[in-house]
Scaffold this active site. Structure first.
Site, PDB file in Angstrom:
ATOM      1  N   GLU A   1      -2.674   7.259 -30.337  1.00 52.17           N
ATOM      2  CA  GLU A   1      -3.716   7.964 -29.496  1.00 52.17           C
ATOM      3  C   GLU A   1      -5.006   7.687 -29.019  1.00 52.17           C
ATOM      4  O   GLU A   1      -6.225   8.300 -29.094  1.00 52.17           O
ATOM      5  CB  GLU A   1      -4.131   9.241 -30.426  1.00 52.17           C
ATOM      6  CG  GLU A   1      -2.874  10.064 -30.859  1.00 52.17           C
ATOM      7  CD  GLU A   1      -3.134  11.082 -32.053  1.00 52.17           C
ATOM      8  OE1 GLU A   1      -2.392  12.192 -32.032  1.00 52.17           O
ATOM      9  OE2 GLU A   1      -4.119  11.086 -33.036  1.00 52.17           O
TER      10      GLU A   1
HETATM   11  C1  TNX Z   1      -1.371  12.790 -35.279  1.00 48.61           C
HETATM   12  S1  TNX Z   1      -0.023  10.589 -36.374  1.00 48.61           S
HETATM   13  C2  TNX Z   1      -2.483  11.727 -35.515  1.00 48.61           C
HETATM   14  C3  TNX Z   1      -3.229  12.068 -36.290  1.00 48.61           C
HETATM   15  C4  TNX Z   1      -3.502  13.430 -36.917  1.00 48.61           C
HETATM   16  C5  TNX Z   1      -2.240  14.210 -37.027  1.00 48.61           C
HETATM   17  C6  TNX Z   1      -2.283  15.452 -37.516  1.00 48.61           C
HETATM   18  C7  TNX Z   1      -1.104   9.817 -35.753  1.00 48.61           C
HETATM   19  C8  TNX Z   1      -0.814   8.351 -35.759  1.00 48.61           C
HETATM   20  N1  TNX Z   1      -1.913  10.325 -35.297  1.00 48.61           N
HETATM   21  O1  TNX Z   1      -4.466  11.532 -35.747  1.00 48.61           O
HETATM   22  O2  TNX Z   1      -4.132  13.555 -37.879  1.00 48.61           O
HETATM   23  O3  TNX Z   1      -1.433  14.084 -35.918  1.00 48.61           O
HETATM   24  O4  TNX Z   1      -0.999  16.039 -37.958  1.00 48.61           O
END
Ligand code: TNX
Length: 457
Positions: A268
């Protein structure tokens, strides 16, 4: 009564076994050197698989042979499962027979997000004990994120002084000192569980940016963040402080971590341009290699040339991990709709405030009802490229130890069975799980009493 061992690597397992046998039976169990005629024999047999074992119960006693020391530990956990949760005091009664066992996957993990809310050493040790009972072998700690930096870095004390001070919603922060982290690593190692530290880069770094002004492109530290948005922060590719920072952090984390892996996140990074992402992750990759560790990244890292030697952790989109596997990467599967332990079990459960549902609700049947070896088969990923399975407890909505345990258990038990056993059997699973309420209580962990399970006392 005696327990014999044939190798010093079996000592942690033997010590715990003897202590518990004394407590349970009331007899003065003793440890002796390897002998075939003892009541309980622990030994190695190099002909068996890694973490594999044979457990035989004959009239003269119990003999456990492991392919390695972890194999003996896993079989001892099986031995306790053959007995009642609280056996009557005195001689133990075990059915005669032999169990030959070995894991389906080498990676059977639990991730705990310490960054959004902090969980300390004692809670993590409790989770380690419960993981061991279900033959899990990797504790992945999500140590850094926008909301918190949770591991002391001696060369950069501000990371924890500033970056460790808070948490989501203004909850108290906290961090593991290096001494505490090392204590946890050693404690887990006693159960043959490897701690996998994650330093999330180049996104999810607001806590670092807030602690170290020079990391910011404009030299100005942002305020600490206590919200739950994702994807708004980035390391600055052009800041001269960035590379030395990554170097110092990765070398300290590597020095503290005997395990083979460092997880560098990579997810992300929505505020990092594609060029900067490539530059920053190549630099991180080089630092991890220099530190002598193997790199793990979330599936987004597959954008940045993840091939042989990389481990990609799949969570959302099947394509990047599949593409990486085609280039020789190995894959850990943590599909959000099956393995994200912050998803609610069903609407407003366990409570409207705890958990989320962006990936859907994840009942126990969902956590158990999939095949990790075939999950990415449509993308061409073969079972042999799947290293294993990991449940992920993200903690934006999980603020207390009670909430954490209720979200983790019993779903991680379902994932543990998927990781261990090649025989997935939903028909018997819920009955078998139903007998584990008292065992989970004995381990001191809370769990969600899903109505899908016929719990027995
Ligand atoms: C996605 S999974 C994210 C996290 C969040 C999560 C909440 C991932 C690699 N990134 O930063 O905490 O969703 O469900």
């Amino acid at each position: 009564a005696r327990v014999s061992t044939c190798h010093e690597a079996l000592q942690p397992t033997a010590d715990r076994l003897v202590a518990r046998l004394r407590e349970v039976t009331g007899f003065a169990w003793k440890q002796v050197a390897d002998a075939p005629e003892v009541e309980l024999r622990l030994c190695l047999d190099s002909g068996l698989e890694r973490e594999g074992s044979t457990l035989s119960v004959t009239k003269s006693g119990v003999a456990i042979f492991g392919g390695d020391a972890p194999g003996v530990e896993r079989a001892v956990q099986t031995f306790w499962q053959l007995l009642p949760v609280s056996p009557p005091r005195g001689a133990l009664q075990v059915g005669l027979g032999e169990i030959r066992d070995a894991p389906r996957f080498v990676w059977r993990g639990l991730m705990v997000d310490l960054a959004r809310h902090f969980f300390g050493l004692e809670e993590l040790k409790k989770l380690v004990r419960a993981m061991a009972a279900y033959k899990l072998n990797r504790l992945h700690l999500h140590l850094t994120d926008d909301q918190g930096w949770r591991l002391e870095i001696r060369s950069r004390p501000s990371l924890t002084v500033i970056g460790g001070a808070g948490a989501v919603g203004g909850a108290p922060g906290g961090f593991l000192t290096q001494a505490e982290y090392s204590e946890l690593v050693a404690y887990a190692a006693g159960f043959f569980i490897t701690v996998v530290p994650e330093i999330d880069l180049p996104g999810h770094v607001n806590a670092a940016l807030a602690s170290v002004p020079e990391l910011n492109c404009d030299g100005v530290a942002p305020a600490p963040y206590t919200g739950t948005m994702v994807g708004f922060s980035s390391l600055c590719a052009s800041a001269v402080a960035t590379q030395p920072f990554v170097h110092d952090v990765i070398s300290e984390v590597a020095a503290l971590t005997p395990g083979a892996w460092i997880h560098v996140g990579g997810d992300e990074a929505k505020m990092t341009t594609a060029d900067d992402y490539l530059a920053l992750t190549s630099m991180v990759r080089a630092e991890v290699a220099d530190a002598g560790k193997q790199l793990i990244g979330w599936e987004e890292l597959a954008r940045a040339d993840a091939g042989i030697g990389t481990i990609v952790q799949h969570w959302l989109d099947p394509s990047p991990a599949s593409a990486a596997a085609a280039r020789g990467a190995q894959v850990i599967v943590s599909p959000a709709k099956r393995a994200y332990l912050d998803m609610q079990y069903s609407l407003n459960v366990p409570s409207p405030r705890v958990g989320t549902f962006w990936a859907g609700f994840v009942e126990v049947s969902d956590a158990y009802g999939w095949d990790p070896g075939a999950w990415l088969a449509d993308g061409g990923v073969r079972e042999s490229q799947v290293l294993g399975v990991e449940g992920a407890a993200w903690t934006e909505t999980i603020a207390t130890e009670e909430q954490l345990e209720v979200m983790v258990f019993p779903r991680v038990v379902a994932l543990a069975e998927l990781g261990w056993s090649a025989q997935r059997n939903p028909r018997t699973f819920f009955d078998r799980l139903g007998r584990h309420g008292p065992r989970l209580r004995q381990l001191g962990v809370g769990f969600f009493s899903s109505t899908q399970v016929s719990w027995v006392e």
